[in-house]
Structure formats: C-alpha cells, structure tokens
Design an enzyme around this catalytic site. Structure first.
Site, PDB file in Angstrom:
ATOM      1  N   SER A   1       0.845  -1.191   0.000  1.00  0.00           N
ATOM      2  CA  SER A   1       0.000   0.000   0.000  1.00  0.00           C
ATOM      3  C   SER A   1       0.887   1.249   0.000  1.00  0.00           C
ATOM      4  CB  SER A   1      -0.955  -0.035   1.195  1.00  0.00           C
ATOM      5  OG  SER A   1      -1.950   0.949   1.066  1.00  0.00           O
TER       6      SER A   1
ATOM      7  N   HIS B   1      -7.740  -5.273  -0.860  1.00  0.00           N
ATOM      8  CA  HIS B   1      -6.490  -4.561  -0.595  1.00  0.00           C
ATOM      9  C   HIS B   1      -5.455  -5.450   0.093  1.00  0.00           C
ATOM     10  CE1 HIS B   1      -4.005  -1.098  -0.509  1.00  0.00           C
ATOM     11  NE2 HIS B   1      -4.012  -0.965   0.805  1.00  0.00           N
TER      12      HIS B   1
END
Length: 674
Positions: free
Chosen positions: A526, A641
C-alpha cells in the site's frame, strides 16, 4: 515521461485485454518461482501457521457472549461463532455457530468474504452483517437475527457499495451508501447520511446530514449509552480534518474544536486529541495531547480542560480505551508499549499503572465493555515471543486466557533496536531480529500516522527467520511512533524525508556490518508499496531485491483512481502545479528510466482491490518490462487490498514473496559479521 500515458489501458480493471496481459504475467511469475524445489514446502509451512487449530481465537464481547471469526483449512472463508467466558477459559471452548460463510457462498454462488458485523446495543439481538465479493472494500449489508441465527426476512439490506451503517435502535439505522447520482464524494465514499426506518423503502429514508463532493466522506452515528444517548453527524473534510456536530431536536450543535483534532465521548466526558498546537485562553496545548472536559459544559461554552496526556521526545499516545469507570491510555515509548489507567474523581483524575502487563515488544487492548464493566482483554507479543491473551478487570485480578504456540524456533535469535541518522539529522529507530549471517529483509510503511510496533508473526518467522534470514522493521517518519509531529513533518512537500529515512536505515545496516547491499531486500504494501517503489527508482544501488505490494506508484493520476482523492492531504494534489513539482520528484512510475540498473523486482496486487487501483502495479510493471528491467508480476483475482481472500491465497502470496527474496539474496556473497 510526459503526461501522455501509453499504458492507460491497463487501468481497465476487468477489461479483456488488460486481464489477458495479467494472465500472461502471472504465468511467467508462476513458472519462475513456484517451480523451485523449496516453494511447495514453504507455501505449506506458511499455510500451517495460518490454519493452525491452536491459534488464539480472538474475541469481542457483545453482551453475554464472546464473538469470534475463524478461518482454517476446512473453513477457508470462515465461521462467525460465539461462546461464553466460562467456556472460553477452557482449552477447547464450546462454540455456537452463527454463520458459515463458506456454506453461504456455496448456496448463493458468490465468492463471499467476511467484512464484519455491527451488533445492536443494548440488547445484542440483531446485527448488520457485511459481506464482500472477493474481498473488495465494497460490500453488501444484510440484517441478521442473533436469536434465531438467520438473516432477517424483509430486514435492512443494502446492495454492494462502500456503505456506512450503524444502529440507532432496533427499528432504525443510520445509512450512507450509493443512493445514486451525487450521493458519493469524489473519493467514492458516502456524502449523504440518512435515517432509515424499518419497513420503509430506502428511497424514503430521511436525510439528516450532507457533506460536500470534495469531502472524503460524511456520516452519522448513535451512542446508545443508557442515560447518555447522543447522535452525531460529521464531515471528513480530508483524511485528517473533521467537522462534527451533535444532532439535537433543536438542530445541529457544532463541537468547537480544531478541525484536525479527534473527539470522542463517554458518558459525561468529551475527550479531545490534538494533532497540532491549540491555544485556549492563555494556555497552549501541544500536538499529540489528550484533553478531557465535561461534555455538556463544553458544548455550553465552558473550556475547563484536564490534560490527560502530553507527549515528550520519546513518548506518544497510541490510543485510549474506556471501561465503565476508567480510561486506559496506551502509549509508545521509543516504539515500546506502555499503559496507564486514569480514573475521574471529584478532585481530578487519578493515575495508576495497568497491572499485569508483561515486558514484551508490544501489547494492545483488544476489547473492553464500557457499558457494563471494567473488563478488558489485552494481547501481548514480541518479534520472538508468541502472543499471550490476558483478561482483567481494573482493580481486580489479571488472568491468562490463551497462549499462542511457537511457530518457529527462536533460540539464539536476538532483537535489537538501533537508530540511524537521516539526511536532516533526525534519529530513525529500527528493530533487527535474527541470528545474523543470512540475507536481510527490511520493511517499513511511513504514512498516515500508522505505527509499526514489535509483534509475533509466524508467517515471517517460518518464511524468513527460521531459514536463517534477518528481519528489520524501520520506524520511519510518516508513521505515528512519536505522535502527530512525526507524521506531519513529512506530509506533502516534505515527503522525500520518508525515503531519506528508509535509505538511512539501509545504509546503517551496512555500516553496522549487519548486511551488504546485495544481501538486503525490501518489502512494503500500500503506502509501503509506494515506499519500496521509490526505493527502487531513487536508491537502486542500496538493495539486492525489491517487493512492491498493492502499491501506489503513479502519483500523477492516483487522485483519479478509486479512493485516491481521499489521500491528497497526505501526498498533495497532482493537478496543482506547485504540488506536482514535488510529487514528480519521487513518483515511481514517472521515474523509471532506461540506462539505469534496478535490482530484481516482484510486484503483487489484486484485481479486486477497490482501494488502491491495480492499474498502479500493472502500469509500473509494463513500463519496467518495456525498458528491459528485471521484474515479475502476480495479480490475484480475489483478495481486495490484502491481495488474498483466504488462507490458501495468503500462503501462496507470502511464499512467492519469500521465495523470490531468498532466491535473489541468498545466493549473494556471505554477509560480513563483527
């Protein structure tokens, strides 16, 4: 590179051409990494950790029951279940099954992934269950009956969206969702909050609050504490600034605090956490302080504030947690967990230590029961110390409820904390774990005030440490390890300091003769994927291998992709020429060049990641391959994610990472010691 992007077609998430490219890249990576003699065994060892029956089944109290969500080899999508405290104390608790997600997915022909549940309090009779397809942030919402253990026929139901829901009472909820055109912010989150009454159509729900399109989000929530029932509405102006109001029969009453302050209420108290200096009367409170006031007095204009915490150069406030009668403060002292118990008295706040907390790397308050009791659950572990779960009641005894097994042999492993000096003279702490002598894996994050604290990972232990590797965690600026200032000092135009910090740690590892550049690999996900992407393009000479996971990489377009607009307070606005001036200095996608030697690289993402667009990873890999650089790619079709929807996918992902790093770093020269 100019603003003309030849790989925009890879932003078409599920387009046939883009997915064809993904399948080709996946096949190349699988052929290279999964065929090694070690891969299958490594994947299976990691899967054993993730599916182990003797893991701690962590719980949350909701009324008389302790609730747990559990995944294992037999139940890969998981079981939502519950038990009593008496049963939980046993080695083998007796669990009552609430919902079998695997069975539901099979019955409905959907790839359901559990996203959590909001349980009605008081009473705990109903829940709003959230399930996503393939692990995306967007989820469906369904009302569930915790007495009959069935979904409620004609109950509250929302289609797939990035919704925000919460109970008001058994017949009303607050809901923010995709109501149609204009109902979402530019970041893709709810802009409108409504009160929805049972038995009425959603389109007849009453609007109670609206934010603006360029807000991150807006919403409403209800505090059901008996005798202190309150309703709040809020606008998240950006990632760090909020405007909050108390909703009353006479209208909205603004909670007058700085926009970047964080507020919460418990019974008669209002707590205010500062993120910048705040002057009230003749007193200035520092960033990172926690203040308390009587709620009603404060809203009536009183400014009698009690200072519950002030930071110093070594200590910051991590979070706080209420029990019925006390407030637990969790702090970090040079990235090590410390706790205090504050008790409001007529003559001020009494302060005591939290009894029974062991001296380990980190500990966390997992749950409290603020409506009813002073119970708390605390989990403690270290890099080489498996977790122990404690239960206590403030003022009473502390008991050990569960101990996690050791998943790797830590004998002879050391844990050391060092400090590197960044380019501007700032001391950057980092932890080194291992026996020394093997290849070194360095990780970090450096953003959004997220702290990386010491904790046990059976996955890293088996996949890296047990094989002889050294593991390093860098507590670079951008995190919250030393409070808001540690983070704010590197936002926007100062972002390069984050990468200078990480490079300083890499150099310090070599200076201390812990490793050499060709034996040093890095991994991040991320915002941490942005970190490792910048390291690849700005500091390639420092590393022997790079892993980039679910990353931001194209900082020219990040604000146009999925939730990217919500992060402009962190990074800046690429459409503002002044901001693009500093963004283009480090944006990895725009800084890939021919004629440079980059270390071997592995990029991993997920098709179903609807937070950080998979186009970042795809385009970066395409650009690197176009210029002949050494890169491989894996994109999981599911996973959101986290890039994995269940333990099988998670084990495969981490096996790819560790095998790639070991193949590249383990065959380099012997690391010097001394």
């Amino acid at each position: 590179m100019s603003d003309d992007d030849p790989y925009l077609w890879l932003e078409d998430v599920t387009g046939d051409t883009a997915l064809g490219w993904v399948r080709e890249r996946n096949a190349e990576t699988d052929d290279e990494l999964t065929g090694t003699p070690r891969f299958g065994g490594l994947r299976d060892q990691i899967r054993e950790v993730l599916d182990a029956d003797d893991r701690i089944p962590y719980v949350r109290r909701r009324g008389e029951y302790l609730y747990n969500f559990w995944q294992d080899a037999v139940n890969p999508r998981g079981l939502w279940r519950r038990t009593t405290l008496e049963s939980y104390r046993r080695a083998e608790p007796e669990w009552e099954l609430i919902l079998d997600v695997d069975a539901l997915a099979e019955a409905e022909g959907e790839s359901w992934v559990w996203q959590g549940a909001s349980v009605l309090r008081p009473g705990y009779r109903r829940a709003l269950v959230e399930l996503s397809r393939g692990g995306a942030d967007a989820a469906v919402v369904r009302e569930f009956d915790l007495k009959s253990l069935t979904f409620v026929e004609d109950g509250f139901v929302l289609p797939e969206a990035k919704s925000r829901v919460g109970w008001i009472d058994e017949d009303r909820i607050y809901v923010g969702t995709d109501f149609g055109d204009g109902s979402l912010t530019n970041s893709g989150y709810p802009r409108i909050a409504k009160e929805w009454r049972r038995g009425t159509p959603l389109d007849e729900a009453t609007v109670v609050f609206e934010g603006k399109p360029d807000d991150v989000s807006a919403g409403a929530y209800h505090d059901p504490t008996e005798g202190f029932e309150r309703d709040f509405v809020y606008r998240n102006l950006d990632f760090y600034r909020t405007e909050k109001h108390l909703r009353t029969p006479g209208g909205l009453v603004r909670i007058e605090v700085p926009e970047d302050a964080e507020t919460s209420s418990h019974r008669e108290w209002l707590l205010i956490g500062t993120r910048s200096e705040w002057t009230v009367g003749d007193r200035t409170y520092p960033a990172g302080a926690l203040l308390a006031a009587r709620f009603d007095d404060y809203l009536a204009g009183g400014r009698d504030l009690d200072v519950l915490f002030e930071p110093d150069e070594h200590t910051s406030l991590a979070y706080h947690a209420w029990t019925r009668n006390h407030l637990i403060l969790a702090t970090l002292e040079d990235v090590k967990s410390r706790f205090a118990v504050l008790t409001p008295r007529q003559d001020g706040w009494a302060r005591n230590a939290l009894d029974g907390v062991p001296e380990v790397g980190s500990a966390d308050i997992l749950d409290t029961d603020p409506d009813v009791s002073d119970e708390y659950f605390l989990n403690a572990s270290g890099y080489t110390q498996p977790a122990t779960l404690y239960r206590g009641e403030l003022g009473g005894e502390v008991e050990v409820l569960k101990r996690a097994p050791a998943f790797f042999d830590a004998d002879g492993m050391n844990v050391e904390q060092h400090f590197a000096t960044s380019d501007d003279g700032t001391k950057i702490p980092y932890f080194v774990v291992g026996r020394g002598g093997g290849p070194t894996l360095l990780t970090g994050y450096g953003g959004f005030e997220v702290s990386l604290t010491p904790g046990y990972s059976g996955t890293t232990g088996r996949g890296w440490l047990a094989r002889g590797g050294t593991y390093v965690v860098a507590n670079i600026r951008g995190g919250g390890e030393y409070g808001p200032v540690w983070h704010q000092s590197v936002q926007r135009a100062n972002r390069l300091r984050v990468y200078e910090d990480f490079a300083a740690v890499a150099k310090d590892l070599v200076t201390r003769r812990i490793t050499t550049p060709d034996r040093l690999g890095i991994q991040g996900g991320s915002n941490g994927g942005l970190l490792t992407g910048v390291m690849l393009t700005r500091y390639p000479e420092l590393f022997g291998a790079v892993v980039i996971q679910v990353p931001l990489l194209d900082m020219r377009r990040y604000h146009k992709l999925l939730a990217g607009a919500s992060w402009m307070a962190e990074y800046g606005d690429p459409d503002d020429p002044a901001d693009w001036t500093f963004l283009k200095e480090y944006s990895p996608y725009q800084n890939v060049h021919s004629g440079r030697t980059y270390p071997p690289t592995l990029v991993i993402t997920s098709t179903r990641d609807d937070r950080v667009h998979p186009g970042h990873a795809r385009k970066m890999v395409a650009r690197l391959k176009e210029l002949g650089h050494d890169v491989r790619y894996h994109e999981n079709i599911e996973g959101g994610h986290g890039a994995a929807a269940d333990n099988e996918q998670l084990a495969f992902k981490w096996a790819l990472v560790f095998e790639f790093l070991w193949e590249r770093l383990g065959r380099a020269g012997v690391t010097p010691t001394g």
